[in-house]
Design a protein around this motif. Structure first.
Motif, PDB file in Angstrom:
ATOM      1  N   PRO A  16      31.298 -53.298 -16.041  1.00 62.44           N
ATOM      2  CA  PRO A  16      31.642 -52.379 -17.128  1.00 62.44           C
ATOM      3  C   PRO A  16      31.706 -53.056 -18.494  1.00 62.44           C
ATOM      4  N   GLU A  17      32.196 -54.280 -18.519  1.00 64.32           N
ATOM      5  CA  GLU A  17      32.322 -55.010 -19.787  1.00 64.32           C
ATOM      6  C   GLU A  17      30.970 -55.338 -20.401  1.00 64.32           C
ATOM      7  N   ILE A  18      30.011 -55.789 -19.569  1.00 64.81           N
ATOM      8  CA  ILE A  18      28.707 -56.117 -20.150  1.00 64.81           C
ATOM      9  C   ILE A  18      27.947 -54.854 -20.535  1.00 64.81           C
ATOM     10  N   ILE A  19      28.221 -53.746 -19.848  1.00 66.76           N
ATOM     11  CA  ILE A  19      27.627 -52.475 -20.276  1.00 66.76           C
ATOM     12  C   ILE A  19      28.133 -52.133 -21.670  1.00 66.76           C
ATOM     13  N   ARG A  89      42.097 -53.039 -10.086  1.00 65.89           N
ATOM     14  CA  ARG A  89      42.541 -54.245 -10.786  1.00 65.89           C
ATOM     15  C   ARG A  89      41.376 -55.191 -11.003  1.00 65.89           C
ATOM     16  N   PHE A  90      41.374 -55.864 -12.133  1.00 66.70           N
ATOM     17  CA  PHE A  90      40.334 -56.848 -12.416  1.00 66.70           C
ATOM     18  C   PHE A  90      40.388 -57.985 -11.401  1.00 66.70           C
ATOM     19  N   ALA A 319      36.383 -61.275 -15.532  1.00 59.22           N
ATOM     20  CA  ALA A 319      36.621 -59.845 -15.716  1.00 59.22           C
ATOM     21  C   ALA A 319      37.874 -59.588 -16.536  1.00 59.22           C
ATOM     22  N   GLY A 320      37.727 -58.755 -17.554  1.00 57.25           N
ATOM     23  CA  GLY A 320      38.841 -58.388 -18.403  1.00 57.25           C
ATOM     24  C   GLY A 320      39.132 -59.349 -19.535  1.00 57.25           C
ATOM     25  N   SER A 321      38.364 -60.441 -19.617  1.00 55.55           N
ATOM     26  CA  SER A 321      38.627 -61.458 -20.641  1.00 55.55           C
ATOM     27  C   SER A 321      37.887 -61.212 -21.941  1.00 55.55           C
ATOM     28  N   GLY A 322      36.839 -60.388 -21.891  1.00 52.76           N
ATOM     29  CA  GLY A 322      36.021 -60.181 -23.083  1.00 52.76           C
ATOM     30  C   GLY A 322      35.010 -61.274 -23.325  1.00 52.76           C
TER      31      GLY A 322
END
Length: 341
Positions: A16-19, A89-90, A319-322
């Protein structure tokens, strides 16, 4: 052109973050794309990206895939294709995350087979989580096998009648594998004349369609030094060379078998060859990944749809770190658009 679906991947990973980053950083490449997944998960990912970079990144919930073209630049269009549920959860392997990832892929594959989307780009899923999700996903080692089964079901044929192959590619090298996610012992057993000829046919047709000409195919040997005339194994003499000869008789431009430790250097930069056929997973993927996973793209050849994916995994530790890099996903979208045009 019909929209391109980007599947969510494992929601506990960096998919989801890279999207979110891809829509933020490459709006021109992502125009006409949408995320097939879960709105709440993408909103959390957008918040992670915004928190790391201070950039407003709205999420738009779509009513239908065709509305993706109406989304403004640097907005994440999301089609809810799974049931709304609490966030996972990440960084944790879970059956629920595996099922969400699998359901997103299944929806996108069926949409592509129905002609509703032009291609799908799959964000990374976690194989252990997918297996933990249970039936039907525990029967598939990964994306490739799941997509093959869905396509075979759509066509009304047995899975064995729809052979597919994995290609990993970047701007310098393309490599296609005779076998994919099996043990090394099983991979050696799969080095047969039939499997090699089938691979060469798929490469000739699929890569040739993209190049608009017959591709120059190099075939790697199985053993050190390609067997050294039988001193280190006879697979090259008894299996690989006859398979190449059969393919050449069909008009396929294949050469080899070549020593595996040098053939990739000869193909690098697409100089002597357009693509290398490797005998097993690590033989073919290590050279491409060494050149940079941030630009590598995984393409499934042989399917009646276009599917690409980034050349990396779920990276639960990020994951979740940006901090996850979206470059490979952007490259996968760019290649999917080229293949679908």
């Amino acid at each position: 052109m019909k929209p391109i679906a980007i599947t969510l991947g494992d929601p506990a990973g960096i998919g989801p973050e890279i999207i979110a980053k891809a829509f933020r950083d490459a709006p021109d490449v992502l125009r006409g794309c949408f995320a097939a997944g879960d709105v709440a998960t993408l909103r959390r990912a957008a918040a992670v990206v915004q928190g790391a970079h201070g950039v407003d990144l709205p999420v738009a919930a779509l009513e239908r895939a065709a509305d993706a073209a109406l989304a403004p630049p640097r907005c994440i269009p999301v089609l809810q294709v799974v049931a709304s549920q609490p966030l996972v959860r990440f960084g944790r392997i879970s059956a629920r995350a595996g099922r969400i990832a699998g359901d997103c892929v299944s929806w996108a594959a069926r949409a592509a087979l129905r002609g509703e989307i032009s291609a799908l780009v799959t964000a990374p899923l976690h194989k252990e989580a997918l297996a933990a999700a249970g039936a039907p996903y525990d029967g598939f080692p990964g994306h490739t096998e799941l997509l093959q089964a869905l396509a075979a079901e759509h066509l009304g044929v047995a899975v064995a009648e729809l052979p597919v192959r994995m290609m990993l590619a970047n701007e310098e090298l393309r490599t296609v594998l005779v076998s994919i996610h099996v043990s090394l012992r099983e991979a050696i057993a799969l080095v047969t004349i039939g499997n090699i000829v089938t691979t060469l046919r798929i490469v000739h047709e699929s890569v040739g369609r993209a190049l608009h000409r017959a591709p120059r195919i190099a075939v790697a040997g199985l053993n050190p030094h390609a067997g050294e005339g039988g001193l280190f194994g006879r697979e090259e003499i008894d299996i690989i060379a006859p398979a190449i000869a059969q393919a050449r008789a069909e008009g396929i431009s294949a050469q080899g078998p070549f020593a595996p430790d040098t053939v990739f250097m000869r193909a690098r930069g697409l100089r002597e060859f357009d693509v290398v056929v490797a005998m097993y997973h690590d033989q073919g993927l290590i050279p491409v990944k060494y050149l940079g996973v941030e630009q590598g793209v995984n393409v499934t050849l042989g399917l009646p749809l276009v599917r690409t994916s980034p050349d990396h995994g779920t990276a639960f530790d990020l994951a979740g770190s940006g901090r996850a890099d979206a470059a490979s996903l952007v490259a996968a979208v760019r290649m999917a658009r080229q293949l679908a045009t």
